[in-house]
Design an enzyme around this catalytic site. Structure first.
Site, PDB file in Angstrom:
ATOM      1  N   ARG A 177      -0.517   1.474  -6.056  1.00 26.24           N
ATOM      2  CA  ARG A 177      -0.362   1.550  -7.513  1.00 26.24           C
ATOM      3  C   ARG A 177       0.854   2.390  -7.888  1.00 26.24           C
ATOM      4  O   ARG A 177       1.478   2.159  -8.921  1.00 26.24           O
ATOM      5  CB  ARG A 177      -1.661   2.071  -8.133  1.00 26.24           C
ATOM      6  N   LYS A 220      -5.421   7.585   7.151  1.00 31.74           N
ATOM      7  CA  LYS A 220      -6.507   6.643   7.429  1.00 31.74           C
ATOM      8  C   LYS A 220      -7.074   6.909   8.826  1.00 31.74           C
ATOM      9  O   LYS A 220      -6.352   7.385   9.705  1.00 31.74           O
ATOM     10  CB  LYS A 220      -5.957   5.201   7.405  1.00 31.74           C
TER      11      LYS A 220
END
Ligand code: BES
Ligand code: ZN
Ligand code: ZN
Length: 492
Positions: free
Chosen positions: A340, A266
């Protein structure tokens, strides 16, 4: 904060608040004050342009019970929002220098004074929560002074009602603490230790370490964890509140104690926010605490997938293919879509070992969710209309609002992979939906399932109804209410 309920005002109540509904200032609304104080109150209301709006405050000094008082009128609005009024008082008085606040509800028009008192106490307690442990240089004026709140009116029943409501507040505050702790303090192992005290409340705790998860084939979760020096954990909390064969509900939380993005790193700006990427797991833990403290008559299992997503020499790479516990293979296109990967194995584990009829997962799963709904609603994806309606209603009732999002085959196709059973990201457009479709591939037939993407709800950049800037505790009240209204068994 000590909360108590009384029938009459204590003689030495120096700081006194009165709840006021719009339009009642000239009628009976102030009847608990002596005449002179009533006219001062009306003058103060006028000066503050106050007419009982929810959460509005008019403050003044006057004489009641033959001595000087700090007096506050607090509005409950047209919808009898006592919770908001209690929170507003706490926000105003927390560092005011006052130690004791007396709230007089004897003159209010509410049909149920006990319920009003409890709602006010609940709002006040939630709004009083702070995490000052790391602030070693607070000066006197920044320190919390308020220690006690006494609510007058409806006392006998209020004390009874308070037992359950306080449990929920404790759950919310526990969640906020977990979310607020930085990632050097809260990581998978220490998250588990922070939950250990739930055992004293009757919650059964089991923990799987990395070896145990490897033996079960949880390659998706472990792939995320492998770049971190902090070993992963699967935390399992079980509350068996009823011997009756009630349906088992599973709550599954994303507990990424820090999300750097991994090799798909990020950008630095704002990365510190990713300490709260365990907000789903935090909500699950807080809910388990609330359920246990109020001895909910329901059987609930809470599962938290706890990992840290870091980039190091052992981290998984974009393009890696992992095999999940379900046997399905996943091409990891983007290591930042890690939530996920954690959830899918936690979902498989709970279905394989406990066969719950209903599963609700919570996760700070996608930035796209914030693009869709902002900070007002959590996103809900469900394979069952009744479950979706129950969750929406619970959320509306407690203020943890949810908005249902679409799912379907066209979205599902977007995560097909040319080399594995699926890839872990779809296109940018509809990113929250393809994330939900990914999870759905791990839900067994016949299981009622809802996925709550709470990325926008866990952390607030400005104060809200019952929270200051920072951790909101979103999800605890929602899940507690859902269980109270739809799952709990009346054994009487
Ligand atoms: N934890 C983030 C999602 C997130 C972002 C939560 C901002 C709260 C605030 C998640 O793991 C993530 O990075 N998701 C990616 C998915 C993308 C790579 C498909 C995202 O949202 O950008
Ligand atoms: Zn991520
Ligand atoms: Zn994440």
């Amino acid at each position: 904060m000590r909360i108590s309920f009384a029938d009459s005002r204590p003689a030495d109540s120096h700081c006194l608040a009165i709840a006021v509904a719009p339009g009642t200032l000239t009628g009976s609304g102030l009847s608990c004050l002596p005449e002179a104080a009533q006219s001062l109150a009306r003058a103060a209301a006028k000066g503050h342009r106050f007419d009982g709006e929810a959460g509005a405050i008019a403050e003044f000094y006057g004489e009641t019970d033959a001595s000087q008082r700090r007096l506050l009128l607090v509005g409950v609005g047209n919808k009898n929002d006592y919770e908001r009024a209690g929170a507003a008082l706490a926000a105003r008085l927390l560092t005011s220098g006052e130690k004791i606040l007396v709230i007089d509800l004897t003159a209010i028009g509410a049909p149920d004074k006990a319920e009003a008192a409890v709602a006010m106490a609940f709002g006040a307690l939630l709004r009083s929560w702070r995490h000052d442990a790391y602030r070693s240089k607070l000066d006197a004026k920044q320190r919390v002074s308020l220690e006690q709140i006494i609510l007058v009116g409806g006392s006998a029943r209020a004390s009874d009602l308070w037992v359950d409501r306080e449990a929920v507040a404790e759950g919310v505050m526990f969640t906020r603490t977990l979310i607020t702790e930085p990632a050097n303090v809260l990581y998978p192992e220490s998250f588990v230790e922070r939950c250990r005290h739930l055992e004293d409340l009757g919650v059964t705790i089991d923990v799987l370490d990395g070896d145990a998860m490897a033996a079960l084939g949880m390659g998706a979760l472990l792939g995320v964890a492998q770049g971190s020096a902090r070993p992963p954990r699967l935390l399992i909390m079980r509350w068996d509140g009823t011997s009756a064969k009630g349906p088992l509900v599973a709550l599954v939380g994303k507990g990424v104690t820090f999300d750097t993005g991994g090799i798909s790193l990020k950008p630095p700006a704002g990365m510190e926010d990713m300490k709260w990427d365990m907000g789903g797991a935090g909500a699950v833990a807080g809910t388990m605490k609330a359920l246990a403290m109020r001895k909910a008559k329901a059987n609930v299992i809470g599962v938290c997938g706890l990992v840290e997503n870091m980039p190091d020499g052992n981290a998984q790479r974009p393009g890696d293919i992992v095999t999940s516990m379900s046997g399905q293979t996943i091409e990891v296109i983007n290591t930042d879509a890690e939530g996920r990967l954690v959830l899918c194995d936690a979902l498989s584990w709970v279905q394989k070992t406990h066969s719950p009829k209903t599963i609700i997962d919570l996760a700070t799963l996608t930035g796209a969710m914030i693009v869709s709904l902002g900070y007002e609603y959590g996103g809900m994806f469900a394979n069952d209309d009744e479950l979706a309606a129950q969750l929406s209603a619970a959320g509306e009732a407690v203020g943890d609002k949810l908005w249902r999002m679409p799912m379907g085959e066209a979205y599902d196709k977007l995560i097909d992979s040319p080399i594995a059973d699926m890839k872990n990201v779809g296109p940018r457009e509809g990113g929250s939906i393809s994330a939900a479709q990914f999870l759905r591939r791990f839900i067994d037939d016949g299981v009622r399932w809802a996925h709550l993407d709470i990325a926008g709800m866990v952390w607030a950049s400005k104060p809200g109804a019952t929270w200051d800037k920072g951790a909101t505790g979103y999800g605890v009240r929602l899940l507690d209410k859902f269980i109270a209204d739809n799952i709990e068994i009346d054994e009487a």
